[in-house]
Motif scaffolding. Structure first.
Motif, PDB file in Angstrom:
ATOM      1  N   ASN A   2       0.848  -1.180   0.000  1.00  0.00           N
ATOM      2  CA  ASN A   2       0.000   0.000   0.000  1.00  0.00           C
ATOM      3  C   ASN A   2       0.897   1.248   0.000  1.00  0.00           C
ATOM      4  O   ASN A   2       1.483   1.608   1.017  1.00  0.00           O
ATOM      5  N   LYS A   3       1.013   1.895  -1.164  1.00  0.00           N
ATOM      6  CA  LYS A   3       1.929   3.042  -1.304  1.00  0.00           C
ATOM      7  C   LYS A   3       1.565   4.199  -0.384  1.00  0.00           C
ATOM      8  O   LYS A   3       2.439   4.840   0.201  1.00  0.00           O
ATOM      9  N   ASP A   4       0.277   4.476  -0.248  1.00  0.00           N
ATOM     10  CA  ASP A   4      -0.154   5.595   0.596  1.00  0.00           C
ATOM     11  C   ASP A   4       0.234   5.363   2.051  1.00  0.00           C
ATOM     12  O   ASP A   4       0.693   6.281   2.731  1.00  0.00           O
ATOM     13  N   LEU A   5       0.055   4.128   2.507  1.00  0.00           N
ATOM     14  CA  LEU A   5       0.412   3.795   3.883  1.00  0.00           C
ATOM     15  C   LEU A   5       1.923   3.895   4.101  1.00  0.00           C
ATOM     16  O   LEU A   5       2.373   4.399   5.126  1.00  0.00           O
ATOM     17  N   LEU A   7       3.980   5.860   2.429  1.00  0.00           N
ATOM     18  CA  LEU A   7       4.332   7.286   2.418  1.00  0.00           C
ATOM     19  C   LEU A   7       3.945   7.968   3.738  1.00  0.00           C
ATOM     20  O   LEU A   7       4.612   8.907   4.174  1.00  0.00           O
ATOM     21  N   GLN A   8       2.882   7.497   4.367  1.00  0.00           N
ATOM     22  CA  GLN A   8       2.477   8.070   5.659  1.00  0.00           C
ATOM     23  C   GLN A   8       3.457   7.695   6.766  1.00  0.00           C
ATOM     24  O   GLN A   8       3.683   8.467   7.685  1.00  0.00           O
ATOM     25  N   GLU A   9       4.050   6.508   6.667  1.00  0.00           N
ATOM     26  CA  GLU A   9       4.962   6.024   7.705  1.00  0.00           C
ATOM     27  C   GLU A   9       6.382   6.577   7.575  1.00  0.00           C
ATOM     28  O   GLU A   9       7.198   6.348   8.458  1.00  0.00           O
ATOM     29  N   ALA A  43       2.378  -1.392   6.773  1.00  0.00           N
ATOM     30  CA  ALA A  43       2.147  -1.474   5.327  1.00  0.00           C
ATOM     31  C   ALA A  43       2.494  -2.844   4.763  1.00  0.00           C
ATOM     32  O   ALA A  43       2.068  -3.186   3.669  1.00  0.00           O
ATOM     33  N   GLU A  81      10.804  14.423  -3.372  1.00  0.00           N
ATOM     34  CA  GLU A  81      10.069  13.656  -4.384  1.00  0.00           C
ATOM     35  C   GLU A  81      10.934  12.547  -4.965  1.00  0.00           C
ATOM     36  O   GLU A  81      10.478  11.405  -5.116  1.00  0.00           O
ATOM     37  N   GLU A  84      11.424   9.783  -2.374  1.00  0.00           N
ATOM     38  CA  GLU A  84      10.209   8.973  -2.227  1.00  0.00           C
ATOM     39  C   GLU A  84      10.071   7.990  -3.377  1.00  0.00           C
ATOM     40  O   GLU A  84       9.753   6.817  -3.175  1.00  0.00           O
ATOM     41  N   LEU A  88      10.127   3.881  -3.059  1.00  0.00           N
ATOM     42  CA  LEU A  88       9.026   3.047  -3.550  1.00  0.00           C
ATOM     43  C   LEU A  88       9.513   2.034  -4.589  1.00  0.00           C
ATOM     44  O   LEU A  88       9.088   0.875  -4.586  1.00  0.00           O
TER      45      LEU A  88
END
Length: 134
Positions: A2-5, A7-9, A43, A81, A84, A88
């Motif tokens: 889960n990419k969003d999760l 990025l949140q961590e 994640a 950016e 990140e 990923l």
């Protein structure tokens, strides 16, 4: 994954960048360090974490944190950016399971071709020999 999760961590830290750049480098923190704590990450499941530890062991610190740095640009936002994206991609590559190789046997035609070329070479070499006296 889960990419969003993920990025949140992430923990983000700006540091002074080394190298050329003159006075600008000495007063602006443009280098970016991103860390992801794999041990406490939600994640990934246990098998994914195990795979990440195995594949990315050179990039993981002693505190089980995955570290990515970027100081390519003079802009902190751009560096973040880039970092990140790198993180990923690293995770994606590490989690990718390679396809198993299927064993194949050579075709009849290829075997015949190989044997024929061997016969040709053998004949060529025997014709080079001195004739035996009888």
């Amino acid at each position: 994954m889960n990419k969003d999760l993920v990025l949140q961590e992430l923990k983000f830290r700006a540091v002074r960048s080394g190298g050329a750049g003159g006075q600008h480098v000495n007063k602006v923190s443009t280098k970016v360090e991103l860390t992801l704590n794999l041990a406490s990450s939600k994640a990934f499941n246990e098998s994914e974490k195990e795979r990440l530890y195995k594949k990315l062991n050179k990039r993981i610190t002693t505190e089980n944190k995955l570290l990515v740095q970027c100081d390519e640009s003079r802009s902190q936002h751009k560096n973040r950016e880039i970092a990140e994206d790198r993180l990923l991609k690293l995770i994606e590559e590490a989690l990718k399971i390679p396809k198993r190789r299927k064993k194949t046997s050579p075709s009849k035609a290829s075997v015949e071709k190989r044997l024929k070329s061997k016969r040709v070479v053998a004949k060529k070499k025997t014709s080079r020999r001195k004739p035996e006296d009888e």
